[in-house]
Design a protein around this motif. Structure first.
Motif, PDB file in Angstrom:
ATOM      1  N   THR A 140       0.822  -1.206   0.000  1.00 13.29           N
ATOM      2  CA  THR A 140       0.000   0.000   0.000  1.00 13.29           C
ATOM      3  C   THR A 140       0.856   1.256   0.000  1.00 13.29           C
ATOM      4  N   ALA A 177      -7.590  -0.210   2.908  1.00 14.76           N
ATOM      5  CA  ALA A 177      -8.142   0.606   3.999  1.00 14.76           C
ATOM      6  C   ALA A 177      -8.866  -0.253   5.021  1.00 14.76           C
ATOM      7  N   LYS A 231      -7.211  -0.739   8.917  1.00 12.39           N
ATOM      8  CA  LYS A 231      -7.943  -0.058   9.990  1.00 12.39           C
ATOM      9  C   LYS A 231      -7.679  -0.763  11.312  1.00 12.39           C
ATOM     10  N   ALA A 279      -4.755   3.990   6.591  1.00  7.82           N
ATOM     11  CA  ALA A 279      -6.060   3.488   6.160  1.00  7.82           C
ATOM     12  C   ALA A 279      -6.972   4.637   5.746  1.00  7.82           C
ATOM     13  N   CYS A 286      -5.892   6.049   2.438  1.00  8.48           N
ATOM     14  CA  CYS A 286      -6.208   5.132   1.339  1.00  8.48           C
ATOM     15  C   CYS A 286      -7.642   5.295   0.867  1.00  8.48           C
ATOM     16  N   ILE A 287      -8.603   5.291   1.794  1.00 11.50           N
ATOM     17  CA  ILE A 287      -9.998   5.358   1.356  1.00 11.50           C
ATOM     18  C   ILE A 287     -10.316   6.753   0.830  1.00 11.50           C
ATOM     19  N   THR A 327     -15.937  -1.246   1.480  1.00 10.41           N
ATOM     20  CA  THR A 327     -15.290  -0.400   2.485  1.00 10.41           C
ATOM     21  C   THR A 327     -16.227   0.665   3.020  1.00 10.41           C
TER      22      THR A 327
END
Length: 826
Positions: free
Chosen positions: A493, A575, A579, A586, A589-590, A632
């Motif tokens: 990531t 994400a 978390k 996280a 990322c989202i 997500t």
């Protein structure tokens, strides 16, 4: 003592007499598949062709399959004594086959030189006559360069002798020259030998080949002096100022009379759970007509053996060039060590045990994926796999530039950076894509997503590896109190999010700019100096952070909507996993994934298609992003778009089916039944896969072997079964795993290095120059050399289509093992 010598001498004479009685050469005939065939020998003539995307794959021109081993390739006109991967190759213009007269003609050219020629093969009494014909004299610029040549596999002739016009020599195990410098000051190989007649391996009845030139001199070279993947090259120069037949050879290959290939007992090298289906596939030479009985043998702790089951083989039928029979022993459930014997052939031992799948996935995660980590130093006990690598990433790639390995930069950079300018922040995270060292974004996000799915579906919390991002340090077999899978998700990531931070979007990837760097083997930490390039410094100067050495990798940064969706999908999935482990990452990322979605839907798509580096099918990548974003966030807009794509006439359900299945838990009611209906129709069409070959999985054709397809077949059927247990049986899940563990054509070797009793010990990893392996790496497997020859070489690592590790394969293997464990209640 004298008496003993007499006896030994007598036995030697008898042995030689036996060889002379059982070996011979026969006139080959062209069979219905349009290659030359006689017992123990096939010669394929221009059925296969150089792959333009990857250069010379050593699968082209005239090829020799000698006692079921491909020992020679690339019989053709080439322009260098020992051609390397991206050296010029001719254009294939067509071929004609005259079966009745035993003639095959291929028409070829080098258009850049206006040079056309014909290669003709004709069956002779005990071999083949091969000739090159030209209508116009050789162009001046090719005089002394163009030659007809054929390449012999070094591994087939290790520890063997040769005779050139009767003068003896032995093939070197390791390249040792001779070399010289050409007029440009660059190294060129000198011949090992020259003459008019070469006999390879005169002492070996299975490998003896004679090449006699009926025109110019033969020159024998060792291509490994220029490149580790080079072959032994035999060539005859095309003379200047001549037309017509300018080169003619006679090739004779010794064959053993009435030779029959030993049966291959394809089975799982790992073994079987007591409750799973158990079936061995026996691969037989088409001339092997003797009755066959299979025995399952249990081996006790004192070495005693007991035949647990004995039965005639069940006939399956023909596939490729072999005949197949099966041996089902599913009813055997007692735990123990077993082997299978078919007449005089016996397998290596394997286990039947309830815990047979426990921990066998860990080499993939604990070793292979750790070794592939870029921008880190990777240690294992007393060994350093590689130092910190590519800390000088990366320079902006030049515009309007096409890279030799399927990357390209469009007319703009699509970033704030000028060509050649350092892009800060890209020297973090990511894995070496495969046996080379590039970071291919498409591979990275697929790997991250599959890791997340493994984390969510199976709760894999093992801890065997220390991963310290702050220190850029990895230590294999050193627990650090954190789940390794989460740490690997984080590492992948970090590489994906770095692209968005630095460039504002996903980029195709990062790769060495030129071939001399790209072909680097060994320690990734020495591939560059890890100092950012500063053109104002000389090559001998550095200030501790920058240097004047132009060795930094290039970042190819052209926008691609498909690639951006794929990256967003990976970030959205990550994400969820991160978390509670790395909440800050996280959240980023989202947020980034949703931003990508909104931006891409607010404009026309950026279509930039180059090789396999700019994303997959646009609709598939968008669907993937929608499925992961829905999982997500739960937001309705993603569910709505999934529904629209499902109903679109452009949707290719077969290629998107697992995405729709994964979406089901988060979709409104009624969606599941619609997916089930489509899936049932698709599975009905797919039933042909069960009858096409005896292994129960689709086996692909082409330049890249199909082990990944086999595993994906198993994984997809696992997902189908979990969603619709009444619709989808579980056999395909076991078949997919068994295939990669040894139940496949050509051999019974496990394609997962270090897993199973007999596994890949020679592979195309970054340590391939050492003829070695990386535990947990998974190779592509069996390539089907057209028209019908299955091949995976264990003695030669350099055929990437058969032997190259790629990171998604190992993660898919890890997932598939857990899928099987889940089905078995483990």
């Amino acid at each position: 003592m004298k008496r003993e010598k007499q006896i030994i001498g007598f036995l030697a004479i008898v042995f030689l007499m036996q060889l002379s009685l059982t070996t011979h050469s026969q006139k080959p005939a062209i069979n219905e598949k349009e290659y030359y065939e006689t017992r123990g020998l096939n010669v394929i003539v221009f059925t296969n062709w150089y792959n333009g995307a990857f250069g010379d794959e050593k699968m082209s021109g005239i090829e020799i399959i000698h006692h079921e081993t491909r020992t020679a390739t690339n019989g053709d006109v080439r322009l260098e004594p020992t051609p390397e991967q991206w050296d010029p190759v001719p254009t294939f213009n067509g071929r004609e086959v005259d079966r009745e007269n035993g003639i095959i003609e291929a028409r070829l050219s080098y258009p850049g030189y206006e040079f056309d020629y014909t290669v003709k093969t004709r069956a002779a009494n005990d071999g083949l006559l091969v000739s090159v014909t030209i209508d116009k004299p050789l162009p001046e610029e090719l005089v002394g360069k163009a030659a007809f040549h054929i390449e012999f596999l070094p591994a087939a002739y290790f520890e063997k002798a040769y005779l050139m016009d009767g003068k003896p020599g032995t093939f070197p195990l390791y390249p040792s020259g001779p070399m010289t410098l050409n007029d440009a000051g660059e190294p060129d190989p000198l011949p090992l030998a020259s003459g008019m007649k070469l006999v390879l391996a005169p002492e070996d009845t299975l490998r003896r080949v004679t090449v006699e030139s009926l025109s110019g001199k033969l020159w024998l070279y060792d291509g490994r002096n220029k490149a580790q993947n080079g072959w032994l090259v035999l060539r005859t120069l095309i003379p200047e100022n001549k037309t017509g037949k300018v080169v003619e050879w006679k090739i004779t290959a010794n064959t053993v009379e009435n030779w029959v290939r030993k049966p291959v007992i394809a089975h799982s090298q790992l073994g079987y759970h007591p409750d799973q289906p158990k079936k061995a596939i026996v691969e037989l030479d088409k001339n092997d007509t003797a009755d066959k009985t299979a025995q399952l043998i249990r081996i006790s702790e004192n070495g005693q053996t007991k035949v647990v089951k004995s039965a005639p083989l069940d006939n399956w039928g023909g596939y490729l060039r072999y005949h197949y029979k099966t041996f089902n022993f599913s009813e055997v459930k007692e735990e123990g060590v077993y082997c299978i014997r078919v007449n005089d052939v016996q397998t290596a031992p394997f286990c039947i045990a309830a815990d047979v799948y426990d921990n066998v996935w860990q080499p993939a995660l604990d070793v292979f994926m750790a070794v592939q980590m870029d921008h880190m130093l990777v240690n294992e006990a007393y060994r350093i796999w590689h130092g910190k690598s590519h800390m000088d990433d990366a320079l902006q790639a030049p515009v309007n530039h096409t890279h030799f390995d399927m990357y390209a930069q469009g007319p703009t950079t699509d970033t704030p950076y000028e060509p050649g300018e350092h892009i800060p922040g890209l020297n973090i995270g990511g894995w070496f894509d495969a046996g080379d060292f590039d970071i291919r974004t498409q591979t990275q996000y697929h790997t991250v997503m599959q890791m997340v799915h493994a984390w969510e579906d199976f709760n894999i919390e093992s801890d065997e590896t220390l991963i310290d991002q702050e220190r850029r340090y990895v230590d294999i077999h050193y627990p650090d109190g954190k789940p390794d899978l989460l740490q690997q998700i984080e590492h992948g990531t970090l590489g994906l999010i770095a692209q968005h931070r630095a460039c504002g979007h996903a980029i195709p990837g990062i790769i060495a700019p030129d071939i001399s760097q790209y072909t680097h083997l060994g320690d990734a930490g020495s591939k560059t100096d890890n100092l950012v390039y500063n053109p104002s410094l000389s090559e001998l100067d550095n200030n501790g952070f920058e240097s004047g050495i132009f060795d930094d990798r290039w970042a190819f940064t052209s926008r691609s909507t498909a690639l951006n969706y794929g990256s967003a999908a990976g970030l959205a999935a990550a994400a969820r996993a991160l978390k509670g482990y790395n909440d800050e990452l996280a959240a980023e990322c989202i947020e980034t994934a949703q931003k990508v979605w909104d931006e891409e839907h607010a404009k026309e798509p950026d279509i930039f298609r180059v090789g396999n580096t700019t994303g997959g099918n646009l609709l598939s990548e968008e669907l993937t992003a929608a499925v992961e974003l829905l999982a997500t966030t739960g937001e309705a807009k993603y569910a709505n778009r999934i529904e629209e794509i499902f109903n679109s006439p452009d949707t290719r359900f077969m290629f998107m089916s697992t995405l729709f299945v994964r979406a089901i838990p988060n979709m409104p009611g009624g969606f599941k039944s619609k997916v089930k209906e489509k899936l049932a129709e698709m599975l009905e069409r797919m039933k042909q896969f069960g009858t096409d070959n005896p292994f129960g999985v689709p086996i692909t054709r082409g330049g890249w072997a199909g082990g990944g397809t086999a595993m994906n077949h198993g994984i997809s059927h696992y997902l189908y079964h979990k969603a619709f247990p009444d619709l989808v049986p579980i056999d395909a899940v076991f078949d997919g795993l068994n295939y990669i563990l040894g139940c496949h054509p050509g051999s019974d070797i496990s394609f997962v290095s270090g897993v199973g009793t007999v596994s890949k010990k020679v592979a195309y990893g970054n340590n391939r120059a050492d003829y070695s392996f990386i535990a947990g790496g998974v190779v592509p497997g069996v390539i089907i050399l057209p028209p019908d020859f299955p091949e995976n070489k264990e003695d030669w690592p350099f055929l990437w289509g058969e032997n190259e590790y790629v990171i998604p394969m190992s993660v898919n293997y890890m997932y598939l093992v857990h899928a099987v464990k889940d089905i078995l209640g483990r």
